[in-house]
Every structure is written in C-alpha cells, then in structure tokens.
Write a protein that holds these residues in place. Structure first.
Motif, mmCIF file in Angstrom:
data_model
loop_
_atom_site.group_PDB
_atom_site.id
_atom_site.type_symbol
_atom_site.label_atom_id
_atom_site.label_comp_id
_atom_site.label_asym_id
_atom_site.label_seq_id
_atom_site.Cartn_x
_atom_site.Cartn_y
_atom_site.Cartn_z
ATOM 1 N N SER A 35 0.577 -1.575 0.532
ATOM 2 C CA SER A 35 -0.592 -0.455 -0.310
ATOM 3 C C SER A 35 0.818 1.114 -0.064
ATOM 4 O O SER A 35 2.112 1.425 0.606
ATOM 5 N N LEU A 36 0.141 2.558 -0.697
ATOM 6 C CA LEU A 36 0.958 3.775 -0.708
ATOM 7 C C LEU A 36 -0.139 4.494 -0.178
ATOM 8 O O LEU A 36 1.133 6.088 -0.368
ATOM 9 N N ASP A 37 -0.279 4.266 1.091
ATOM 10 C CA ASP A 37 -1.457 5.453 1.781
ATOM 11 C C ASP A 37 -0.665 5.967 2.255
ATOM 12 O O ASP A 37 -1.095 7.415 2.491
ATOM 13 N N MET A 38 0.155 5.379 2.638
ATOM 14 C CA MET A 38 1.408 6.610 3.417
ATOM 15 C C MET A 38 2.759 7.306 3.305
ATOM 16 O O MET A 38 2.375 8.395 3.659
ATOM 17 N N VAL A 39 2.530 7.492 2.219
ATOM 18 C CA VAL A 39 3.032 7.952 1.011
ATOM 19 C C VAL A 39 2.709 8.138 -0.373
ATOM 20 O O VAL A 39 2.811 8.411 -1.688
#
Length: 91
Positions: A35-39
C-alpha cells in the motif's frame, strides 16, 4: 525483529474500487505488493521502505542500497527470499 525493507516502485494502481493506492515493488529480484497510502507522493521509480505490506517512507536510492546491503550482511535478505518462495507455493 521487525524490519522495513527498501524496494523500488515498479507500477502503481488503485484497488478495492479505487479506495487503496497499491504498488508493485521490486526487492532485489522479488516483487511484492504494498500500500502507498502512507506515502501518497511516492511514484514509479521511487524507493520506499516497506513494513508489513505498507510503504512507510520514501528514501533516496543511495539509502535504499545501503540498507539493502546491510540486510544482506546480517542474513535478513535470505529470509525474505525464503518467505517469498513459501508464498508462491501457497498459490
């Protein structure tokens, strides 16, 4: 021990009806999804640190290579490769 592993983003897409931004990330010959949700600013070609399937930070290539080399020296890369092979057997 919990580690974040450096990898290079190969592709980005949206899953789960567009709710989650996911990437295929290359870890020294092994490709995994994260997942790229935090970046949200991470893009194809960027290096990220990934912990339990979530990219937690963007790093420059030099830092990624240095971290990857250290993980090889302490034998953690072998465990990553073995875990990847077990995952593929489950498919």
């Amino acid at each position: 021990m919990c580690l974040a592993i450096p990898g290079k983003i190969q592709s980005v897409d949206y899953q789960y009806g567009g709710a989650v931004r996911m990437a295929k990330i290359l870890f020294g010959g092994i490709t995994k999804e994260a997942s790229l949700d935090m970046v949200p600013h991470a893009n194809v070609g960027d290096y990220v640190l990934v912990h339990v399937g979530v990219a937690i930070s963007v790093v420059d290539e030099e830092e990624a290579q240095r971290t990857f080399q250290y993980l090889e020296e302490i034998g953690e890369i072998d465990e990553l490769v073995e875990a990847s092979q077990i995952d593929r057997q489950d498919l």
